[in-house]
Design a protein around this motif. Sequence first.
Motif, mmCIF file in Angstrom:
data_model
loop_
_atom_site.group_PDB
_atom_site.id
_atom_site.type_symbol
_atom_site.label_atom_id
_atom_site.label_comp_id
_atom_site.label_asym_id
_atom_site.label_seq_id
_atom_site.Cartn_x
_atom_site.Cartn_y
_atom_site.Cartn_z
ATOM 1 N N ASP A 1 0.850 -1.191 0.000
ATOM 2 C CA ASP A 1 0.000 0.000 0.000
ATOM 3 C C ASP A 1 0.886 1.242 0.000
ATOM 4 O O ASP A 1 1.779 1.376 0.845
ATOM 5 C CB ASP A 1 -0.907 -0.022 1.231
ATOM 6 C CG ASP A 1 -1.913 1.102 1.239
ATOM 7 O OD1 ASP A 1 -2.030 1.808 0.220
ATOM 8 O OD2 ASP A 1 -2.598 1.274 2.270
ATOM 9 N N PRO A 2 0.685 2.172 -0.941
ATOM 10 C CA PRO A 2 1.566 3.350 -1.037
ATOM 11 C C PRO A 2 1.602 4.216 0.222
ATOM 12 O O PRO A 2 2.601 4.894 0.479
ATOM 13 C CB PRO A 2 0.977 4.151 -2.200
ATOM 14 C CG PRO A 2 0.131 3.207 -2.953
ATOM 15 C CD PRO A 2 -0.303 2.144 -1.996
ATOM 16 N N ARG A 3 0.575 4.182 1.028
ATOM 17 C CA ARG A 3 0.572 5.014 2.232
ATOM 18 C C ARG A 3 1.515 4.477 3.299
ATOM 19 O O ARG A 3 2.066 5.248 4.082
ATOM 20 C CB ARG A 3 -0.851 5.103 2.789
ATOM 21 C CG ARG A 3 -1.792 5.880 1.868
ATOM 22 C CD ARG A 3 -3.169 5.822 2.405
ATOM 23 N NE ARG A 3 -3.593 4.415 2.382
ATOM 24 C CZ ARG A 3 -4.817 4.018 2.128
ATOM 25 N NH1 ARG A 3 -5.754 4.884 1.893
ATOM 26 N NH2 ARG A 3 -5.123 2.747 2.111
ATOM 27 N N HIS A 4 1.695 3.159 3.349
ATOM 28 C CA HIS A 4 2.585 2.575 4.358
ATOM 29 C C HIS A 4 3.169 1.271 3.830
ATOM 30 O O HIS A 4 2.890 0.188 4.342
ATOM 31 C CB HIS A 4 1.866 2.365 5.700
ATOM 32 C CG HIS A 4 0.547 1.683 5.574
ATOM 33 N ND1 HIS A 4 0.431 0.320 5.459
ATOM 34 C CD2 HIS A 4 -0.707 2.178 5.531
ATOM 35 C CE1 HIS A 4 -0.847 0.001 5.356
ATOM 36 N NE2 HIS A 4 -1.563 1.110 5.393
ATOM 37 N N ALA A 5 3.974 1.377 2.791
ATOM 38 C CA ALA A 5 4.566 0.200 2.161
ATOM 39 C C ALA A 5 5.661 -0.388 3.040
ATOM 40 O O ALA A 5 6.389 0.333 3.727
ATOM 41 C CB ALA A 5 5.127 0.557 0.800
ATOM 42 N N ASP A 6 5.786 -1.705 3.017
ATOM 43 C CA ASP A 6 6.832 -2.405 3.748
ATOM 44 C C ASP A 6 8.147 -2.243 2.981
ATOM 45 O O ASP A 6 8.264 -2.684 1.846
ATOM 46 C CB ASP A 6 6.474 -3.886 3.883
ATOM 47 C CG ASP A 6 7.510 -4.661 4.674
ATOM 48 O OD1 ASP A 6 8.009 -4.117 5.671
ATOM 49 O OD2 ASP A 6 7.804 -5.806 4.279
ATOM 50 N N PRO A 7 9.157 -1.607 3.566
ATOM 51 C CA PRO A 7 10.396 -1.332 2.834
ATOM 52 C C PRO A 7 11.123 -2.599 2.374
ATOM 53 O O PRO A 7 11.708 -2.620 1.299
ATOM 54 C CB PRO A 7 11.256 -0.555 3.836
ATOM 55 C CG PRO A 7 10.395 -0.227 4.982
ATOM 56 C CD PRO A 7 9.164 -1.054 4.900
ATOM 57 N N ASP A 8 11.080 -3.657 3.177
ATOM 58 C CA ASP A 8 11.754 -4.893 2.788
ATOM 59 C C ASP A 8 11.122 -5.513 1.547
ATOM 60 O O ASP A 8 11.827 -5.975 0.648
ATOM 61 C CB ASP A 8 11.726 -5.903 3.934
ATOM 62 C CG ASP A 8 12.594 -5.480 5.106
ATOM 63 O OD1 ASP A 8 13.566 -4.730 4.866
ATOM 64 O OD2 ASP A 8 12.299 -5.892 6.236
ATOM 65 N N LEU A 9 9.798 -5.529 1.484
ATOM 66 C CA LEU A 9 9.116 -6.100 0.325
ATOM 67 C C LEU A 9 9.346 -5.246 -0.915
ATOM 68 O O LEU A 9 9.578 -5.776 -2.006
ATOM 69 C CB LEU A 9 7.623 -6.261 0.601
ATOM 70 C CG LEU A 9 6.802 -6.908 -0.510
ATOM 71 C CD1 LEU A 9 7.316 -8.313 -0.819
ATOM 72 C CD2 LEU A 9 5.344 -6.949 -0.144
ATOM 73 N N VAL A 10 9.299 -3.937 -0.762
ATOM 74 C CA VAL A 10 9.556 -3.044 -1.897
ATOM 75 C C VAL A 10 10.962 -3.269 -2.425
ATOM 76 O O VAL A 10 11.186 -3.366 -3.642
ATOM 77 C CB VAL A 10 9.339 -1.570 -1.487
ATOM 78 C CG1 VAL A 10 9.794 -0.626 -2.589
ATOM 79 C CG2 VAL A 10 7.885 -1.328 -1.147
#
Length: 105
Positions: free
Chosen positions: A74-83
């Motif tokens: 979700d762009p509002r609170h994306a998981d940095p590891d998954l991105v």
Amino acid sequence: MVKKRSTLRPMLRRAIAPAALLIVGIFFGGYAIFGPNGALAYGDIERQLAVKQRELAMLDRNRTELKNRVELLDPRHADPDLVDELARKDLGVAHQDEVIVPLDK
């Protein structure tokens, strides 16, 4: 000369309706027993139901996993590891100090 009436023709006329009803009854009775939804197909229907229930359970698990990944992206609170993982996988990039170990699948 007296004309004798044949008794065969009236007897056949009286027998047509019951014979037709008997044939129709046998047809529908056979279909109810031997047809695709009949009594003998019940075991096959149960096997198909079990297969479809397993497929549904697998699809539900996949749906749950995908829903979780969508929530993590979700762009509002994306998981940095998954991105980071997806960017590296899709773009094929790596840091200079990383060692890449290829795994055969």
